[in-house]
Design a protein around this motif. Structure first.
Motif, PDB file in Angstrom:
ATOM      1  N   LYS A   1       4.809   7.368  13.675  1.00 55.53           N
ATOM      2  CA  LYS A   1       4.294   7.183  13.663  1.00 55.53           C
ATOM      3  C   LYS A   1       3.132   8.239  12.933  1.00 55.53           C
ATOM      4  N   HIS A   2       3.789   9.212  12.426  1.00 55.92           N
ATOM      5  CA  HIS A   2       2.739  10.833  12.233  1.00 55.92           C
ATOM      6  C   HIS A   2       2.679  10.452  10.663  1.00 55.92           C
ATOM      7  N   HIS A   3       3.591  10.895   9.886  1.00 51.18           N
ATOM      8  CA  HIS A   3       4.415  10.958   8.989  1.00 51.18           C
ATOM      9  C   HIS A   3       3.482   9.447   8.322  1.00 51.18           C
ATOM     10  N   ASP A   4       3.154  10.518   6.973  1.00 48.43           N
ATOM     11  CA  ASP A   4       2.595   9.278   6.253  1.00 48.43           C
ATOM     12  C   ASP A   4       4.128   9.027   4.401  1.00 48.43           C
ATOM     13  N   THR A   5       4.763   7.734   4.914  1.00 53.06           N
ATOM     14  CA  THR A   5       5.723   7.689   3.633  1.00 53.06           C
ATOM     15  C   THR A   5       5.131   7.858   2.048  1.00 53.06           C
ATOM     16  N   PHE A   6       4.903   8.178   1.927  1.00 45.95           N
ATOM     17  CA  PHE A   6       4.079   8.657   0.586  1.00 45.95           C
ATOM     18  C   PHE A   6       4.799   9.499   0.466  1.00 45.95           C
ATOM     19  N   GLN A   7       4.175  10.590   1.515  1.00 47.59           N
ATOM     20  CA  GLN A   7       4.913  11.723   1.133  1.00 47.59           C
ATOM     21  C   GLN A   7       6.462  12.514   1.058  1.00 47.59           C
ATOM     22  N   PHE A   8       6.847  13.593   0.688  1.00 45.78           N
ATOM     23  CA  PHE A   8       8.301  13.566   1.180  1.00 45.78           C
ATOM     24  C   PHE A   8       8.884  14.342   2.073  1.00 45.78           C
TER      25      PHE A   8
ATOM     26  N   PRO B   1      16.435   9.746  -2.963  1.00 50.43           N
ATOM     27  CA  PRO B   1      16.247  10.814  -2.144  1.00 50.43           C
ATOM     28  C   PRO B   1      16.295  11.510  -3.348  1.00 50.43           C
ATOM     29  N   GLU B   2      16.035  12.405  -3.270  1.00 48.66           N
ATOM     30  CA  GLU B   2      15.462  13.925  -4.701  1.00 48.66           C
ATOM     31  C   GLU B   2      15.828  15.232  -3.541  1.00 48.66           C
ATOM     32  N   LEU B   3      16.194  15.900  -4.324  1.00 47.54           N
ATOM     33  CA  LEU B   3      16.267  17.424  -3.697  1.00 47.54           C
ATOM     34  C   LEU B   3      15.304  18.409  -4.285  1.00 47.54           C
ATOM     35  N   ILE B   4      14.392  18.498  -3.409  1.00 50.35           N
ATOM     36  CA  ILE B   4      13.658  19.519  -3.574  1.00 50.35           C
ATOM     37  C   ILE B   4      13.645  20.633  -2.875  1.00 50.35           C
ATOM     38  N   ALA B   5      13.824  21.969  -3.572  1.00 44.75           N
ATOM     39  CA  ALA B   5      13.776  23.173  -2.433  1.00 44.75           C
ATOM     40  C   ALA B   5      15.191  23.266  -1.480  1.00 44.75           C
ATOM     41  N   GLY B   6      15.770  23.093  -2.743  1.00 47.96           N
ATOM     42  CA  GLY B   6      16.944  23.276  -2.076  1.00 47.96           C
ATOM     43  C   GLY B   6      17.974  22.067  -0.762  1.00 47.96           C
ATOM     44  N   ALA B   7      16.933  20.446  -0.665  1.00 47.46           N
ATOM     45  CA  ALA B   7      17.170  20.193   0.637  1.00 47.46           C
ATOM     46  C   ALA B   7      16.781  18.437   0.111  1.00 47.46           C
ATOM     47  N   LEU B   8      17.307  17.327   0.211  1.00 45.26           N
ATOM     48  CA  LEU B   8      17.032  15.855   0.278  1.00 45.26           C
ATOM     49  C   LEU B   8      16.025  15.895   1.160  1.00 45.26           C
ATOM     50  N   ARG B   9      15.658  15.028   0.181  1.00 45.60           N
ATOM     51  CA  ARG B   9      13.771  14.561   0.613  1.00 45.60           C
ATOM     52  C   ARG B   9      13.738  13.200  -0.221  1.00 45.60           C
ATOM     53  N   THR B  10      13.091  12.501   1.082  1.00 40.59           N
ATOM     54  CA  THR B  10      12.591  11.095   1.004  1.00 40.59           C
ATOM     55  C   THR B  10      10.974  10.659   0.933  1.00 40.59           C
ATOM     56  N   GLY B  11      10.511   9.512  -0.838  1.00 40.70           N
ATOM     57  CA  GLY B  11       9.103   9.575  -0.197  1.00 40.70           C
ATOM     58  C   GLY B  11       8.692   8.621  -1.141  1.00 40.70           C
ATOM     59  N   PHE B  12       7.457   8.236  -1.065  1.00 44.77           N
ATOM     60  CA  PHE B  12       7.270   6.734  -2.604  1.00 44.77           C
ATOM     61  C   PHE B  12       6.856   7.680  -2.697  1.00 44.77           C
TER      62      PHE B  12
ATOM     63  N   LEU C   1       3.185   1.010  -1.992  1.00 47.02           N
ATOM     64  CA  LEU C   1       3.870   0.897  -1.366  1.00 47.02           C
ATOM     65  C   LEU C   1       4.265   1.560  -0.322  1.00 47.02           C
ATOM     66  N   ALA C   2       4.372   2.615  -0.209  1.00 53.42           N
ATOM     67  CA  ALA C   2       3.861   3.089   0.858  1.00 53.42           C
ATOM     68  C   ALA C   2       2.968   2.746   2.067  1.00 53.42           C
ATOM     69  N   ARG C   3       1.964   2.007   1.548  1.00 55.34           N
ATOM     70  CA  ARG C   3       0.596   1.670   2.722  1.00 55.34           C
ATOM     71  C   ARG C   3       1.900  -0.079   3.563  1.00 55.34           C
ATOM     72  N   GLU C   4       2.278  -0.154   2.968  1.00 58.30           N
ATOM     73  CA  GLU C   4       2.686  -1.144   2.853  1.00 58.30           C
ATOM     74  C   GLU C   4       4.627  -0.442   3.755  1.00 58.30           C
ATOM     75  N   ALA C   5       4.358   0.381   3.714  1.00 55.73           N
ATOM     76  CA  ALA C   5       5.718   1.406   4.516  1.00 55.73           C
ATOM     77  C   ALA C   5       5.338   1.527   5.822  1.00 55.73           C
ATOM     78  N   ASN C   6       4.366   2.532   5.964  1.00 57.63           N
ATOM     79  CA  ASN C   6       3.577   2.978   7.104  1.00 57.63           C
ATOM     80  C   ASN C   6       3.508   2.040   7.834  1.00 57.63           C
ATOM     81  N   ASP C   7       2.809   0.496   7.944  1.00 59.26           N
ATOM     82  CA  ASP C   7       2.317  -0.635   8.518  1.00 59.26           C
ATOM     83  C   ASP C   7       3.828  -0.737   8.901  1.00 59.26           C
ATOM     84  N   LEU C   8       5.328  -0.990   8.162  1.00 59.29           N
ATOM     85  CA  LEU C   8       6.582  -1.067   8.720  1.00 59.29           C
ATOM     86  C   LEU C   8       6.925  -0.057  10.210  1.00 59.29           C
TER      87      LEU C   8
END
Length: 210
Positions: free
Chosen positions: A79-86, A138-149, A166-173
């Motif tokens: 609901k709240h997350h924008d999948t473009f962000q990690f 997934p990308e290793l960012i600040a010591g943690a694995l994170r996912t984003g477009f 692609l992130a907009r499509e993911a947000n719709d899904l």
């Protein structure tokens, strides 16, 4: 209860006279037999309704897990997350874990209405999961694995825009899956009220590795 009293009244009507053989009347006998049949049927139906209204321990347990996800982790992700962000991969792992448990039969609902709504939610959730899995890593960012477009490395403007789309499509899904989950939780309020008897806690299978 009303049918039982009717049958009892008919019985009194039938046997009240002192001479049973002379006073046997087919009309009250017919009323008694019909009332008795209706009474028996009503009692069985009433017991069946009580039995069906009682949610199974399995449905209560699994409903509580989905209520927790709706209130916490999936509310953040879908609901709240924008999948473009990690975002920490733990949120996406919960999606994969739930889908896997649904597919192998370890997370099901015995109530038919809940089972149908859960299946509809899982279909939408799987589309979201497959889309994200096909277009991100997934990308290793600040010591943690994170996912984003969002591209982690420098890319061309064209590639950047592609990632945004692609992130907009993911947000719709994600929104579609969230709506299905919300419909499921609304049904739980009516069909499994026992799920709200205790405070919601973390899902029991969250520690299972993906």
């Amino acid at each position: 209860m009303g049918a039982g009293l009717t049958a009892f009244g008919s019985l009194i009507w039938l046997f009240w006279p002192e001479n049973f053989l002379e006073s046997l009347d087919p009309e009250p006998l017919f009323v008694f037999l019909v009332s008795a049949v209706v009474w028996v049927f009503t009692e069985f139906k009433f017991n069946d309704d009580i039995e069906n209204a009682r949610a199974s321990p399995n449905d209560v347990r699994n409903a509580r897990d989905l209520l927790r996800l709706h209130a916490e982790e999936f509310r953040t992700l879908l609901k709240h997350h924008d999948t473009f962000q990690f975002l920490d991969v733990a949120y996406y792992n919960l999606v994969s874990q739930l889908l896997r448990r649904s597919q192998n039969g370890s997370f099901i609902f015995q109530n038919k209405e809940l089972a149908n709504k859960f299946r509809s939610f899982c279909t939408a959730l799987e589309r979201f999961d497959q889309f994200v899995g096909s277009h991100t890593a997934p990308e290793l960012i600040a010591g943690a694995l994170r996912t984003g477009f969002k591209p982690y490395q420098r890319v061309s403007q064209e590639q950047y825009n592609q990632c945004l789309n692609l992130a907009r499509e993911a947000n719709d899904l994600a929104s579609e899956a969230w709506d299905k989950l919300t419909l499921f939780c609304e049904a739980v309020k009516e069909l499994v009220p026992e799920a709200f008897d205790e405070p919601l806690s973390e899902v029991s299978w969250r520690s299972v590795s993906s």
